[in-house]
Design a protein around this motif. Sequence first.
Motif, PDB file in Angstrom:
ATOM      1  N   GLU A  52       7.908  -2.007  14.050  1.00  0.00           N
ATOM      2  CA  GLU A  52       8.226  -0.842  14.900  1.00  0.00           C
ATOM      3  C   GLU A  52       8.241   0.351  13.971  1.00  0.00           C
ATOM      4  O   GLU A  52       9.262   0.680  13.376  1.00  0.00           O
ATOM      5  CB  GLU A  52       9.565  -1.064  15.611  1.00  0.00           C
ATOM      6  CG  GLU A  52       9.823  -0.065  16.707  1.00  0.00           C
ATOM      7  CD  GLU A  52      10.254   1.280  16.149  1.00  0.00           C
ATOM      8  OE1 GLU A  52       9.359   2.141  15.944  1.00  0.00           O
ATOM      9  OE2 GLU A  52      11.451   1.487  15.941  1.00  0.00           O
ATOM     10  N   ASP A  61       7.493  -2.325  -0.328  1.00  0.00           N
ATOM     11  CA  ASP A  61       6.615  -1.605   0.597  1.00  0.00           C
ATOM     12  C   ASP A  61       5.545  -2.587   1.080  1.00  0.00           C
ATOM     13  O   ASP A  61       4.901  -3.253   0.260  1.00  0.00           O
ATOM     14  CB  ASP A  61       5.969  -0.424  -0.146  1.00  0.00           C
ATOM     15  CG  ASP A  61       5.169   0.476   0.781  1.00  0.00           C
ATOM     16  OD1 ASP A  61       4.398  -0.055   1.611  1.00  0.00           O
ATOM     17  OD2 ASP A  61       5.318   1.708   0.679  1.00  0.00           O
ATOM     18  N   VAL A  79      10.448  -7.753   5.737  1.00  0.00           N
ATOM     19  CA  VAL A  79       9.960  -6.872   4.669  1.00  0.00           C
ATOM     20  C   VAL A  79      10.482  -5.463   4.915  1.00  0.00           C
ATOM     21  O   VAL A  79      10.285  -4.912   6.009  1.00  0.00           O
ATOM     22  CB  VAL A  79       8.408  -6.863   4.644  1.00  0.00           C
ATOM     23  CG1 VAL A  79       7.899  -6.041   3.468  1.00  0.00           C
ATOM     24  CG2 VAL A  79       7.855  -8.282   4.604  1.00  0.00           C
ATOM     25  N   GLY A 111      14.210  -2.792   8.653  1.00  0.00           N
ATOM     26  CA  GLY A 111      15.447  -2.025   8.758  1.00  0.00           C
ATOM     27  C   GLY A 111      16.641  -2.914   8.471  1.00  0.00           C
ATOM     28  O   GLY A 111      16.648  -3.660   7.486  1.00  0.00           O
ATOM     29  N   GLU A 139       4.436   8.424  12.582  1.00  0.00           N
ATOM     30  CA  GLU A 139       5.248   7.947  11.450  1.00  0.00           C
ATOM     31  C   GLU A 139       4.414   7.030  10.558  1.00  0.00           C
ATOM     32  O   GLU A 139       4.945   6.273   9.756  1.00  0.00           O
ATOM     33  CB  GLU A 139       6.532   7.285  11.956  1.00  0.00           C
ATOM     34  CG  GLU A 139       7.494   8.330  12.530  1.00  0.00           C
ATOM     35  CD  GLU A 139       8.822   7.778  13.008  1.00  0.00           C
ATOM     36  OE1 GLU A 139       9.104   6.593  12.768  1.00  0.00           O
ATOM     37  OE2 GLU A 139       9.571   8.547  13.638  1.00  0.00           O
ATOM     38  N   LEU A 150      15.791   6.108   5.582  1.00  0.00           N
ATOM     39  CA  LEU A 150      16.665   6.442   6.710  1.00  0.00           C
ATOM     40  C   LEU A 150      18.116   6.157   6.346  1.00  0.00           C
ATOM     41  O   LEU A 150      18.402   5.287   5.523  1.00  0.00           O
ATOM     42  CB  LEU A 150      16.274   5.628   7.942  1.00  0.00           C
ATOM     43  CG  LEU A 150      14.837   5.796   8.441  1.00  0.00           C
ATOM     44  CD1 LEU A 150      14.595   4.921   9.665  1.00  0.00           C
ATOM     45  CD2 LEU A 150      14.548   7.262   8.796  1.00  0.00           C
TER      46      LEU A 150
HETATM   47  C1  LIG Z   1      11.661   3.005  12.789  1.00  0.00           C
HETATM   48  S1  LIG Z   1      12.471   2.046  11.611  1.00  0.00           S
HETATM   49  C2  LIG Z   1      12.717   0.548  12.475  1.00  0.00           C
HETATM   50  C3  LIG Z   1      13.707  -0.331  11.818  1.00  0.00           C
HETATM   51  C4  LIG Z   1      14.035  -1.608  12.562  1.00  0.00           C
HETATM   52  N1  LIG Z   1      12.890  -2.433  12.734  1.00  0.00           N
HETATM   53  C5  LIG Z   1      14.687  -1.279  13.898  1.00  0.00           C
HETATM   54  O1  LIG Z   1      14.049  -1.486  14.930  1.00  0.00           O
HETATM   55  O2  LIG Z   1      15.830  -0.834  13.880  1.00  0.00           O
HETATM   56  C6  LIG Z   1      11.148   1.678  10.534  1.00  0.00           C
HETATM   57  C7  LIG Z   1      11.559   0.927   9.309  1.00  0.00           C
HETATM   58  O3  LIG Z   1      10.402   0.624   8.594  1.00  0.00           O
HETATM   59  C8  LIG Z   1      10.629   0.848   7.213  1.00  0.00           C
HETATM   60  N2  LIG Z   1       9.312   1.112   6.623  1.00  0.00           N
HETATM   61  C9  LIG Z   1       8.492   2.153   6.881  1.00  0.00           C
HETATM   62  N3  LIG Z   1       7.376   2.061   6.187  1.00  0.00           N
HETATM   63  C10 LIG Z   1       7.461   0.935   5.449  1.00  0.00           C
HETATM   64  C11 LIG Z   1       6.607   0.299   4.524  1.00  0.00           C
HETATM   65  N4  LIG Z   1       5.426   0.822   4.189  1.00  0.00           N
HETATM   66  N5  LIG Z   1       7.001  -0.860   3.994  1.00  0.00           N
HETATM   67  C12 LIG Z   1       8.196  -1.402   4.332  1.00  0.00           C
HETATM   68  N6  LIG Z   1       9.060  -0.838   5.184  1.00  0.00           N
HETATM   69  C13 LIG Z   1       8.697   0.312   5.743  1.00  0.00           C
HETATM   70  C14 LIG Z   1      11.574   2.004   7.161  1.00  0.00           C
HETATM   71  O4  LIG Z   1      12.283   2.072   5.965  1.00  0.00           O
HETATM   72  C15 LIG Z   1      12.455   1.678   8.363  1.00  0.00           C
HETATM   73  O5  LIG Z   1      13.514   0.878   7.975  1.00  0.00           O
END
Ligand SMILES: C[S@@+](CC[C@H](N)C(=O)[O-])C[C@H]1O[C@@H](n2cnc3c(N)ncnc32)[C@H](O)[C@@H]1O
Length: 664
Positions: free
Chosen positions: A464, A448, A419, A395, A473, A347
Amino acid sequence: MPLGQRSFDNSEARYCGAEVEFSEDIENALTYNLESSFDFIVAPLTNQDFRPSKLKVSPLGSAVPPFAGSDLVLSPAQWSGHVVGKVSSWLDLDSAEDLVRVDSETTLKLELGWAAHLSLQACLLPTPRPLNCGNYARCVNQALQGLAHMQLWLRIPLQSPQMQEAEDTPEEETVFLMRDSITGWPVSDSWEWWNMFRMLCEHHSHLSVALDITASLPPASSIMRWIGEPVRAAILHTSAFLTNKRGYPCLSKRHQNLITMLFNHSVQIVLSGEPLHHLDESDLSPNTESNGNCSEDAANARHPLKPYLEYIAYLYRRMEPPTEQERFEMSYRDFLQAPLQPLMDNLEAQTYETFEKDSTKYSQYQKAVHAALLDRVSESEASTTIIVLMVVGAGRGPLVRASLKAAEEARRQLRVYAVEKNPNAVVTLHSLIKMEGWEEMVNIVSCDMRQWNAPEQADILVSELLGSFGDNELSPECLDGAQRFLKEDGISIPSSYTSFIGPITASKLHNDVKSYNDLAHFETAYVVKLHNVAKLAAPKPVFTFHHPNFIPGSDNRRYKKLVFELPEDTGSALVHGFAGYFDAVLYNDVHLGIEPSTSTPNMFSWFSIFFPLRNPIYVPVGCKLELHFWRCVGPTKVWYEWAVTAPSVSAVHNTNGRSYWVGL
Ligand SMILES: C[S@@+](CC[C@H](N)C(=O)[O-])C[C@H]1O[C@@H](n2cnc3c(N)ncnc32)[C@H](O)[C@@H]1O
């Protein structure tokens, strides 16, 4: 002159028109109406006595005599900005009489050609015969193929004359279901007339509706169908008005609500008919604030429809201003957006920034973490116990902040792991931790979550990873990978989420998808702020996922068959696709979601998701709609397939995820 100044309303709804008779002197007719504060006129372009068959020369030959006045009487800007052409109402293209039919065809061509020559923005077409419009639609469809900009507004009564007559009789319901002897469709429902016409014209995007509104209104849910249709104008007849104590025109509560709803959906009002309220000209309107300029008011009062216009302006001006959330969402209304792929893609900063503005979302998470901490650690253990909380998919850190705030409020101690797999977000996360002095409490893990070898087991896993359809997602796949490092009695926030889906009429979205001219776009889901959309039935739950899920052998593939029943008084409807939503249980009774009946107020992180249908499905009154939905999982991707099997059968959409999928 617009009906009034309302901040943030730049829609067509601000402009009100007047339907006028044919006049040899259109220049004067226009000036008179503009000076009386109307913005445009709906005017016949030819003398209503004109009949091609009465001409001495061939109407299609080279010697066509003038059938209208000169284009020079108005400037091009006046023609296009202030005149809607009214196609002759005597036209009957489905007449059994050849002479009438041919005359009508010829006149339609001449008038539309003339209107296009004048660069009019729109032309009003006469009402078609009820469920007998084959030839009329064919001719209009021919014309539509050659139109560059001009819109054609098909005039349809909101309430058919048959329904109006039946209103006072006890057999009203029988009339509602009065069927056409050939198609079997309810002939007394004027929506059916529109539906047949637009189907014949293949949903052409330049064909829209002008609804005639009189004193009698159909049931509310039947009216709501029109929100999803391309309604451009509502022709409000003077007969629709009541009389207030002072003798002025006013509208019933139902009519007021209808007009307000139309304003909110960018529909222009056109006033029509003879004045039925004969007021003393010297009276000033009770609905407008006098500016002290009596001579101007007196001049305005001379237009016979002026009191009606003032009442409409009063309704417009008294509408509530949009809320902050509505203002934010306005530019996204009915605009197709590709859903995010936060797992496969990284993102951008702008996206995180938008998330982070949604304080409601984080306060729900804070409440959930607070409740979980209190349940997990008793008061007596609070000073000796450290809870391991992992924010997976952190994030730029807002859930870390919400968790720390919750711990402070609950007076419980935390060790946090943040993480995140997006290296760019991790940069910001580091600077946040440093800036806030959280180094002792928060460990950043750039990884990841499915691959991370955690140094210890977590008590609470906060994430989230939700899309507009909950699992779209790939939260299930990510959390299944992360639960390895959650204690057996550990808590996941969210603990579950459910997707919901419901059928909608959405002609604009259908046309926008169609404009891509390929199959793939009809098999793709879109994130949309739904606005000009009719929700035809309450959404139903589709798939639920629970976390943690330690049940061996469980997988994330799903299948659901859903049956929708439209309220009987809706009448028939056209389904262009399905609107999807989600609801998530964060912890116990703390939830968060966008399912309309339980949606979290003041939250703007998620719009609905739209699953289109390649061919819209007609649902006759009283029939059920059967939808099948699949969540499919492959080694590298997850995708949905969907199909309708009743009342008619669609193709299975997105077979093997050929058009739309989410990367693992
Ligand atoms: C919808 S965003 C939410 C970000 C933050 N928690 C917020 O509320 O602003 C989801 C986040 O999860 C991360 N993400 C998605 N899949 C992931 C994974 N398998 N391992 C680590 N991070 C992951 C994405 O890069 C993104 O930053």
